[in-house]
Scaffold this motif. Structure first.
Motif, PDB file in Angstrom:
ATOM      1  N   ALA A  14       8.040  15.235 -11.400  1.00  0.00           N
ATOM      2  CA  ALA A  14       6.812  15.322 -10.591  1.00  0.00           C
ATOM      3  C   ALA A  14       6.128  13.963 -10.511  1.00  0.00           C
ATOM      4  CB  ALA A  14       5.866  16.366 -11.191  1.00  0.00           C
ATOM      5  N   VAL A  15       6.069  13.246 -11.615  1.00  0.00           N
ATOM      6  CA  VAL A  15       5.459  11.907 -11.628  1.00  0.00           C
ATOM      7  C   VAL A  15       6.230  10.981 -10.699  1.00  0.00           C
ATOM      8  CG1 VAL A  15       5.058   9.865 -13.064  1.00  0.00           C
ATOM      9  CG2 VAL A  15       4.414  12.119 -13.913  1.00  0.00           C
ATOM     10  N   ASN A  16       7.542  11.054 -10.735  1.00  0.00           N
ATOM     11  CA  ASN A  16       8.368  10.204  -9.871  1.00  0.00           C
ATOM     12  C   ASN A  16       8.133  10.509  -8.391  1.00  0.00           C
ATOM     13  OD1 ASN A  16       9.469   8.904 -12.068  1.00  0.00           O
ATOM     14  ND2 ASN A  16      11.333  10.138 -12.082  1.00  0.00           N
ATOM     15  N   ARG A  17       7.977  11.801  -8.053  1.00  0.00           N
ATOM     16  CA  ARG A  17       7.708  12.163  -6.650  1.00  0.00           C
ATOM     17  C   ARG A  17       6.358  11.618  -6.197  1.00  0.00           C
ATOM     18  NH1 ARG A  17      10.159  16.727  -8.385  1.00  0.00           N
ATOM     19  NH2 ARG A  17       8.225  17.892  -8.702  1.00  0.00           N
ATOM     20  N   MET A  18       5.354  11.722  -7.048  1.00  0.00           N
ATOM     21  CA  MET A  18       4.035  11.197  -6.690  1.00  0.00           C
ATOM     22  C   MET A  18       4.088   9.680  -6.504  1.00  0.00           C
ATOM     23  SD  MET A  18       2.215  13.834  -6.445  1.00  0.00           S
ATOM     24  CE  MET A  18       3.100  15.358  -6.612  1.00  0.00           C
ATOM     25  N   ALA A  19       4.773   8.993  -7.398  1.00  0.00           N
ATOM     26  CA  ALA A  19       4.894   7.532  -7.283  1.00  0.00           C
ATOM     27  C   ALA A  19       5.648   7.154  -6.013  1.00  0.00           C
ATOM     28  CB  ALA A  19       5.591   6.964  -8.516  1.00  0.00           C
ATOM     29  N   SER A  20       6.655   7.930  -5.665  1.00  0.00           N
ATOM     30  CA  SER A  20       7.413   7.678  -4.442  1.00  0.00           C
ATOM     31  C   SER A  20       6.516   7.876  -3.216  1.00  0.00           C
ATOM     32  CB  SER A  20       8.614   8.618  -4.375  1.00  0.00           C
ATOM     33  OG  SER A  20       9.291   8.487  -3.162  1.00  0.00           O
ATOM     34  N   ASN A  21       5.702   8.917  -3.236  1.00  0.00           N
ATOM     35  CA  ASN A  21       4.768   9.155  -2.126  1.00  0.00           C
ATOM     36  C   ASN A  21       3.795   7.998  -1.978  1.00  0.00           C
ATOM     37  OD1 ASN A  21       5.928  11.613  -1.524  1.00  0.00           O
ATOM     38  ND2 ASN A  21       4.445  12.796  -2.688  1.00  0.00           N
ATOM     39  N   LEU A  22       3.294   7.488  -3.096  1.00  0.00           N
ATOM     40  CA  LEU A  22       2.380   6.347  -3.046  1.00  0.00           C
ATOM     41  C   LEU A  22       3.046   5.143  -2.392  1.00  0.00           C
ATOM     42  CD1 LEU A  22       0.763   6.640  -6.576  1.00  0.00           C
ATOM     43  CD2 LEU A  22      -0.438   6.792  -4.410  1.00  0.00           C
ATOM     44  N   PHE A  23       4.279   4.880  -2.774  1.00  0.00           N
ATOM     45  CA  PHE A  23       5.019   3.747  -2.223  1.00  0.00           C
ATOM     46  C   PHE A  23       5.236   3.920  -0.712  1.00  0.00           C
ATOM     47  CE2 PHE A  23       9.040   1.649  -1.172  1.00  0.00           C
ATOM     48  CZ  PHE A  23       8.730   0.356  -1.536  1.00  0.00           C
ATOM     49  N   LEU A  24       5.643   5.121  -0.312  1.00  0.00           N
ATOM     50  CA  LEU A  24       5.882   5.380   1.111  1.00  0.00           C
ATOM     51  C   LEU A  24       4.597   5.268   1.930  1.00  0.00           C
ATOM     52  CD1 LEU A  24       8.398   8.353   0.892  1.00  0.00           C
ATOM     53  CD2 LEU A  24       8.870   6.024   1.654  1.00  0.00           C
ATOM     54  N   LEU A  25       3.501   5.759   1.392  1.00  0.00           N
ATOM     55  CA  LEU A  25       2.230   5.665   2.121  1.00  0.00           C
ATOM     56  C   LEU A  25       1.819   4.219   2.358  1.00  0.00           C
ATOM     57  CD1 LEU A  25       0.073   8.531   0.599  1.00  0.00           C
ATOM     58  CD2 LEU A  25       0.810   8.286   2.963  1.00  0.00           C
ATOM     59  N   LYS A  26       2.019   3.390   1.358  1.00  0.00           N
ATOM     60  CA  LYS A  26       1.657   1.974   1.526  1.00  0.00           C
ATOM     61  C   LYS A  26       2.536   1.323   2.595  1.00  0.00           C
ATOM     62  CE  LYS A  26      -0.470   1.182  -2.933  1.00  0.00           C
ATOM     63  NZ  LYS A  26      -0.709   2.580  -3.206  1.00  0.00           N
ATOM     64  N   GLY A  27       3.787   1.657   2.627  1.00  0.00           N
ATOM     65  CA  GLY A  27       4.683   1.131   3.656  1.00  0.00           C
ATOM     66  C   GLY A  27       4.285   1.589   5.048  1.00  0.00           C
ATOM     67  N   TRP A  28       3.964   2.873   5.188  1.00  0.00           N
ATOM     68  CA  TRP A  28       3.539   3.400   6.477  1.00  0.00           C
ATOM     69  C   TRP A  28       2.217   2.784   6.916  1.00  0.00           C
ATOM     70  CZ3 TRP A  28       5.973   5.614  10.252  1.00  0.00           C
ATOM     71  CH2 TRP A  28       7.161   6.289   9.989  1.00  0.00           C
ATOM     72  N   THR A  29       1.337   2.540   5.967  1.00  0.00           N
ATOM     73  CA  THR A  29       0.047   1.927   6.299  1.00  0.00           C
ATOM     74  C   THR A  29       0.258   0.565   6.942  1.00  0.00           C
ATOM     75  OG1 THR A  29      -0.982   3.039   4.420  1.00  0.00           O
ATOM     76  CG2 THR A  29      -2.171   1.176   5.346  1.00  0.00           C
ATOM     77  N   ILE A  30       1.049  -0.265   6.300  1.00  0.00           N
ATOM     78  CA  ILE A  30       1.300  -1.612   6.816  1.00  0.00           C
ATOM     79  C   ILE A  30       2.006  -1.548   8.166  1.00  0.00           C
ATOM     80  CG2 ILE A  30       2.580  -3.750   6.395  1.00  0.00           C
ATOM     81  CD1 ILE A  30       0.107  -3.436   4.649  1.00  0.00           C
ATOM     82  N   THR A  31       2.998  -0.678   8.280  1.00  0.00           N
ATOM     83  CA  THR A  31       3.752  -0.570   9.530  1.00  0.00           C
ATOM     84  C   THR A  31       2.858  -0.144  10.691  1.00  0.00           C
ATOM     85  OG1 THR A  31       5.732   0.037   8.281  1.00  0.00           O
ATOM     86  CG2 THR A  31       5.714   0.579  10.632  1.00  0.00           C
ATOM     87  N   LEU A  32       2.062   0.883  10.472  1.00  0.00           N
ATOM     88  CA  LEU A  32       1.204   1.392  11.541  1.00  0.00           C
ATOM     89  C   LEU A  32       0.134   0.376  11.936  1.00  0.00           C
ATOM     90  CD1 LEU A  32       0.529   3.762  13.364  1.00  0.00           C
ATOM     91  CD2 LEU A  32      -0.848   4.708  11.524  1.00  0.00           C
ATOM     92  N   ILE A  33      -0.484  -0.239  10.962  1.00  0.00           N
ATOM     93  CA  ILE A  33      -1.540  -1.213  11.271  1.00  0.00           C
ATOM     94  C   ILE A  33      -0.953  -2.445  11.957  1.00  0.00           C
ATOM     95  CG2 ILE A  33      -3.199  -2.791  10.198  1.00  0.00           C
ATOM     96  CD1 ILE A  33      -3.831  -0.477   8.246  1.00  0.00           C
ATOM     97  N   ALA A  34       0.203  -2.900  11.501  1.00  0.00           N
ATOM     98  CA  ALA A  34       0.846  -4.047  12.152  1.00  0.00           C
ATOM     99  C   ALA A  34       1.198  -3.712  13.597  1.00  0.00           C
ATOM    100  CB  ALA A  34       2.091  -4.461  11.381  1.00  0.00           C
ATOM    101  N   GLY A  35       1.670  -2.495  13.822  1.00  0.00           N
ATOM    102  CA  GLY A  35       1.985  -2.066  15.189  1.00  0.00           C
ATOM    103  C   GLY A  35       0.761  -2.038  16.085  1.00  0.00           C
ATOM    104  N   LEU A  36      -0.336  -1.533  15.559  1.00  0.00           N
ATOM    105  CA  LEU A  36      -1.569  -1.490  16.349  1.00  0.00           C
ATOM    106  C   LEU A  36      -2.088  -2.892  16.651  1.00  0.00           C
ATOM    107  CD1 LEU A  36      -3.322   1.567  14.682  1.00  0.00           C
ATOM    108  CD2 LEU A  36      -2.459   1.418  17.026  1.00  0.00           C
ATOM    109  N   PHE A  37      -1.970  -3.788  15.682  1.00  0.00           N
ATOM    110  CA  PHE A  37      -2.398  -5.170  15.939  1.00  0.00           C
ATOM    111  C   PHE A  37      -1.471  -5.849  16.948  1.00  0.00           C
ATOM    112  CE2 PHE A  37      -5.312  -4.828  12.430  1.00  0.00           C
ATOM    113  CZ  PHE A  37      -6.325  -5.697  12.789  1.00  0.00           C
ATOM    114  N   ALA A  38      -0.184  -5.536  16.892  1.00  0.00           N
ATOM    115  CA  ALA A  38       0.747  -6.109  17.867  1.00  0.00           C
ATOM    116  C   ALA A  38       0.412  -5.610  19.274  1.00  0.00           C
ATOM    117  CB  ALA A  38       2.179  -5.743  17.502  1.00  0.00           C
TER     118      ALA A  38
END
Length: 133
Positions: A14-38
């Motif tokens: 369960a801890v590993n799944r939560m940590a994985s979700n945190l990592f994925l969210l940070k990646g999606w955040t950067i991707t989406l914001i970079a796309g909007l700025f582009a």
């Protein structure tokens, strides 16, 4: 000892799944914001820049949720590792650990790591907004 180890494995999963979700969210955040700025730079439309602040807020809230869940499972893990073998019940109930402020949703949102990450992200977004104008 076998029951205790199995229970700890469940909790670690369960801890590993939560940590994985945190990592994925940070990646999606950067991707989406970079796309909007582009899009904003390509179309010279400032509305895209303003819209980029909304996903940053939403992902910060989601990050806080998953971090609070991870912290609760870590607290449960710590309790289970101290239990004697005959008291292992394979419970995954983390409710007793949400009373501690750092394990609450708000406490996790305002944790040092998320404040630094999202604070730097928003600061960078504000600076980039002025550069694009």
């Amino acid at each position: 000892m076998e029951n205790k180890l199995k229970h700890l494995e469940f909790l670690q999963g369960a801890v590993n799944r939560m940590a994985s979700n945190l990592f994925l969210l940070k990646g999606w955040t950067i991707t989406l914001i970079a796309g909007l700025f582009a899009l904003s730079a390509k179309d010279a439309n400032a509305a895209y820049v303003l819209v980029a602040f909304f996903p940053a807020l939403v992902f910060w809230i989601l990050d806080g949720y998953f971090l609070s869940q991870e912290r609760r499972f870590r607290a449960l893990y710590d309790e289970v590792r101290k239990l004697p073998e005959d008291q292992i019940d394979f419970s995954m109930d983390t409710r007793p650990f949400k009373r501690e402020y750092r394990n609450t949703w708000i406490g996790a949102m305002f944790s040092r790591t998320l404040l630094i990450y999202y604070g730097m992200l928003v600061t960078f977004m504000v600076a980039l907004t002025f550069v694009l104008r």
